[in-house]
Design a protein around this motif. Structure first.
Motif, PDB file in Angstrom:
ATOM      1  N   ALA A   1      -5.531 -17.264  -7.759  1.00 12.82           N
ATOM      2  CA  ALA A   1      -6.797 -16.557  -7.553  1.00 12.82           C
ATOM      3  C   ALA A   1      -6.544 -15.241  -6.844  1.00 12.82           C
ATOM      4  O   ALA A   1      -7.195 -14.235  -7.121  1.00 12.82           O
ATOM      5  CB  ALA A   1      -7.759 -17.418  -6.745  1.00 12.82           C
ATOM      6  N   VAL A   2      -5.590 -15.229  -5.909  1.00 11.25           N
ATOM      7  CA  VAL A   2      -5.266 -14.039  -5.134  1.00 11.25           C
ATOM      8  C   VAL A   2      -3.761 -13.826  -5.163  1.00 11.25           C
ATOM      9  O   VAL A   2      -2.993 -14.756  -4.887  1.00 11.25           O
ATOM     10  CB  VAL A   2      -5.717 -14.180  -3.658  1.00 11.25           C
ATOM     11  N   ILE A   3      -3.365 -12.616  -5.521  1.00 10.36           N
ATOM     12  CA  ILE A   3      -1.965 -12.211  -5.444  1.00 10.36           C
ATOM     13  C   ILE A   3      -1.924 -10.898  -4.682  1.00 10.36           C
ATOM     14  O   ILE A   3      -2.520  -9.903  -5.105  1.00 10.36           O
ATOM     15  CB  ILE A   3      -1.337 -12.003  -6.835  1.00 10.36           C
ATOM     16  N   ALA A   4      -1.263 -10.907  -3.561  1.00  4.84           N
ATOM     17  CA  ALA A   4      -1.034  -9.680  -2.787  1.00  4.84           C
ATOM     18  C   ALA A   4       0.465  -9.594  -2.550  1.00  4.84           C
ATOM     19  O   ALA A   4       1.070 -10.529  -2.022  1.00  4.84           O
ATOM     20  CB  ALA A   4      -1.787  -9.731  -1.466  1.00  4.84           C
ATOM     21  N   ASP A   5       1.074  -8.511  -2.951  1.00  6.14           N
ATOM     22  CA  ASP A   5       2.520  -8.365  -2.819  1.00  6.14           C
ATOM     23  C   ASP A   5       2.892  -7.093  -2.080  1.00  6.14           C
ATOM     24  O   ASP A   5       2.431  -6.000  -2.412  1.00  6.14           O
ATOM     25  CB  ASP A   5       3.188  -8.353  -4.192  1.00  6.14           C
TER      26      ASP A   5
ATOM     27  N   PHE B   1      -2.964   4.535  11.665  1.00  2.02           N
ATOM     28  CA  PHE B   1      -2.312   5.773  12.075  1.00  2.02           C
ATOM     29  C   PHE B   1      -0.883   5.696  11.571  1.00  2.02           C
ATOM     30  O   PHE B   1      -0.286   4.620  11.570  1.00  2.02           O
ATOM     31  CB  PHE B   1      -2.345   5.939  13.592  1.00  2.02           C
ATOM     32  N   THR B   2      -0.330   6.804  11.162  1.00  2.00           N
ATOM     33  CA  THR B   2       0.996   6.781  10.548  1.00  2.00           C
ATOM     34  C   THR B   2       2.063   6.249  11.499  1.00  2.00           C
ATOM     35  O   THR B   2       3.058   5.701  11.060  1.00  2.00           O
ATOM     36  CB  THR B   2       1.393   8.195  10.071  1.00  2.00           C
ATOM     37  N   GLN B   3       1.867   6.377  12.792  1.00  2.92           N
ATOM     38  CA  GLN B   3       2.882   5.924  13.739  1.00  2.92           C
ATOM     39  C   GLN B   3       2.705   4.461  14.140  1.00  2.92           C
ATOM     40  O   GLN B   3       3.541   3.900  14.817  1.00  2.92           O
ATOM     41  CB  GLN B   3       2.859   6.808  14.982  1.00  2.92           C
ATOM     42  N   LYS B   4       1.590   3.835  13.754  1.00  2.00           N
ATOM     43  CA  LYS B   4       1.337   2.450  14.156  1.00  2.00           C
ATOM     44  C   LYS B   4       0.991   1.592  12.944  1.00  2.00           C
ATOM     45  O   LYS B   4      -0.184   1.408  12.630  1.00  2.00           O
ATOM     46  CB  LYS B   4       0.225   2.388  15.183  1.00  2.00           C
ATOM     47  N   PRO B   5       2.002   1.043  12.257  1.00  2.00           N
ATOM     48  CA  PRO B   5       1.697   0.166  11.120  1.00  2.00           C
ATOM     49  C   PRO B   5       1.067  -1.139  11.587  1.00  2.00           C
ATOM     50  O   PRO B   5       1.438  -1.689  12.623  1.00  2.00           O
ATOM     51  CB  PRO B   5       3.059  -0.077  10.479  1.00  2.00           C
ATOM     52  N   VAL B   6       0.077  -1.605  10.833  1.00  2.00           N
ATOM     53  CA  VAL B   6      -0.598  -2.865  11.141  1.00  2.00           C
ATOM     54  C   VAL B   6      -0.021  -3.986  10.275  1.00  2.00           C
ATOM     55  O   VAL B   6       0.258  -5.069  10.768  1.00  2.00           O
ATOM     56  CB  VAL B   6      -2.114  -2.737  10.916  1.00  2.00           C
ATOM     57  N   LEU B   7       0.154  -3.715   8.994  1.00  2.00           N
ATOM     58  CA  LEU B   7       0.713  -4.694   8.059  1.00  2.00           C
ATOM     59  C   LEU B   7       2.007  -4.140   7.483  1.00  2.00           C
ATOM     60  O   LEU B   7       2.041  -2.995   7.019  1.00  2.00           O
ATOM     61  CB  LEU B   7      -0.274  -4.976   6.931  1.00  2.00           C
ATOM     62  N   LYS B   8       3.055  -4.945   7.502  1.00  2.00           N
ATOM     63  CA  LYS B   8       4.358  -4.509   6.995  1.00  2.00           C
ATOM     64  C   LYS B   8       4.911  -5.555   6.036  1.00  2.00           C
ATOM     65  O   LYS B   8       5.354  -6.615   6.461  1.00  2.00           O
ATOM     66  CB  LYS B   8       5.347  -4.299   8.137  1.00  2.00           C
TER      67      LYS B   8
ATOM     68  N   LEU C   1      -7.959  -8.901   5.151  1.00  4.35           N
ATOM     69  CA  LEU C   1      -9.155  -9.298   4.402  1.00  4.35           C
ATOM     70  C   LEU C   1      -9.883  -8.094   3.828  1.00  4.35           C
ATOM     71  O   LEU C   1     -10.368  -8.138   2.691  1.00  4.35           O
ATOM     72  CB  LEU C   1     -10.091 -10.111   5.288  1.00  4.35           C
ATOM     73  N   ASN C   2      -9.963  -7.006   4.573  1.00  2.00           N
ATOM     74  CA  ASN C   2     -10.594  -5.786   4.054  1.00  2.00           C
ATOM     75  C   ASN C   2      -9.822  -5.217   2.868  1.00  2.00           C
ATOM     76  O   ASN C   2     -10.415  -4.695   1.923  1.00  2.00           O
ATOM     77  CB  ASN C   2     -10.755  -4.751   5.157  1.00  2.00           C
ATOM     78  N   ILE C   3      -8.506  -5.333   2.888  1.00  6.06           N
ATOM     79  CA  ILE C   3      -7.703  -4.899   1.743  1.00  6.06           C
ATOM     80  C   ILE C   3      -7.967  -5.812   0.552  1.00  6.06           C
ATOM     81  O   ILE C   3      -8.163  -5.342  -0.575  1.00  6.06           O
ATOM     82  CB  ILE C   3      -6.207  -4.860   2.111  1.00  6.06           C
TER      83      ILE C   3
ATOM     84  N   LEU D   1     -10.614  -7.416  -0.105  1.00  2.00           N
ATOM     85  CA  LEU D   1     -11.968  -7.136  -0.602  1.00  2.00           C
ATOM     86  C   LEU D   1     -12.082  -5.762  -1.258  1.00  2.00           C
ATOM     87  O   LEU D   1     -13.114  -5.444  -1.851  1.00  2.00           O
ATOM     88  CB  LEU D   1     -12.972  -7.223   0.550  1.00  2.00           C
ATOM     89  N   GLY D   2     -11.060  -4.939  -1.142  1.00  2.75           N
ATOM     90  CA  GLY D   2     -11.091  -3.605  -1.722  1.00  2.75           C
ATOM     91  C   GLY D   2     -11.807  -2.587  -0.859  1.00  2.75           C
ATOM     92  O   GLY D   2     -12.087  -1.481  -1.312  1.00  2.75           O
ATOM     93  N   ARG D   3     -12.115  -2.925   0.379  1.00  2.00           N
ATOM     94  CA  ARG D   3     -12.805  -1.986   1.281  1.00  2.00           C
ATOM     95  C   ARG D   3     -11.884  -0.899   1.791  1.00  2.00           C
ATOM     96  O   ARG D   3     -12.330   0.209   2.064  1.00  2.00           O
ATOM     97  CB  ARG D   3     -13.407  -2.746   2.451  1.00  2.00           C
ATOM     98  N   ILE D   4     -10.609  -1.230   1.977  1.00  2.36           N
ATOM     99  CA  ILE D   4      -9.610  -0.226   2.338  1.00  2.36           C
ATOM    100  C   ILE D   4      -8.412  -0.395   1.414  1.00  2.36           C
ATOM    101  O   ILE D   4      -8.188  -1.478   0.872  1.00  2.36           O
ATOM    102  CB  ILE D   4      -9.180  -0.319   3.827  1.00  2.36           C
ATOM    103  N   LYS D   5      -7.687   0.668   1.202  1.00  2.00           N
ATOM    104  CA  LYS D   5      -6.542   0.647   0.292  1.00  2.00           C
ATOM    105  C   LYS D   5      -5.249   0.564   1.094  1.00  2.00           C
ATOM    106  O   LYS D   5      -5.091   1.247   2.088  1.00  2.00           O
ATOM    107  CB  LYS D   5      -6.538   1.897  -0.575  1.00  2.00           C
ATOM    108  N   PRO D   6      -4.319  -0.262   0.644  1.00  4.62           N
ATOM    109  CA  PRO D   6      -3.031  -0.335   1.341  1.00  4.62           C
ATOM    110  C   PRO D   6      -2.212   0.931   1.111  1.00  4.62           C
ATOM    111  O   PRO D   6      -2.407   1.629   0.115  1.00  4.62           O
ATOM    112  CB  PRO D   6      -2.362  -1.547   0.705  1.00  4.62           C
ATOM    113  N   SER D   7      -1.302   1.207   2.036  1.00 10.16           N
ATOM    114  CA  SER D   7      -0.388   2.344   1.865  1.00 10.16           C
ATOM    115  C   SER D   7       0.545   2.094   0.695  1.00 10.16           C
ATOM    116  O   SER D   7       0.909   3.021  -0.028  1.00 10.16           O
ATOM    117  CB  SER D   7       0.443   2.561   3.131  1.00 10.16           C
ATOM    118  N   SER D   8       0.951   0.835   0.524  1.00  7.75           N
ATOM    119  CA  SER D   8       1.772   0.456  -0.622  1.00  7.75           C
ATOM    120  C   SER D   8       1.544  -1.025  -0.901  1.00  7.75           C
ATOM    121  O   SER D   8       0.969  -1.747  -0.091  1.00  7.75           O
ATOM    122  CB  SER D   8       3.254   0.737  -0.364  1.00  7.75           C
TER     123      SER D   8
END
Length: 92
Positions: free
Chosen positions: A16-20, A27-34, A60-62, A64-71
């Motif tokens: 149902a969900v695939i996130a890779d 902020f570019t200097q503080k990654p939240v998800l790696k 969860l916001n990613i 849901l499509g509310r924010i876009k991942p950097s990659s």
């Protein structure tokens, strides 16, 4: 030689969900998800647990499509949430 398109279609049908390889930072200097990857099979319930500030709401916001991942990429029920056409998927 394997047909990778058929493999992707079979994988999308099983999950149902695939996130890779999701990367995101406010902020570019503080990654939240790696490099977060998540595969949730269809008809299953999953819980997302972790300490305050570890990125649960951001993930969860990613999803849901509310924010876009950097990659990385996200597919929900076989549809790409990270593509340019994701706005068409608001009926979820």
């Amino acid at each position: 030689m394997e047909n990778t398109n058929n493999n992707v279609i079979l994988e999308e049908q099983a999950f149902a969900v695939i996130a890779d390889n999701i990367h995101f930072g406010y902020f570019t200097q503080k990654p939240v998800l790696k490099g977060i990857s998540l595969h949730v099979p269809r008809s299953k319930i999953y819980a997302l647990l972790g300490p305050n500030g570890c990125g649960k709401t951001t993930l969860l916001n990613i999803l849901l499509g509310r924010i876009k991942p950097s990659s990385g990429y996200v597919h929900i029920l076989g549809h790409s949430i990270t593509s340019k056409d994701a706005k068409k998927l608001n009926h979820f």
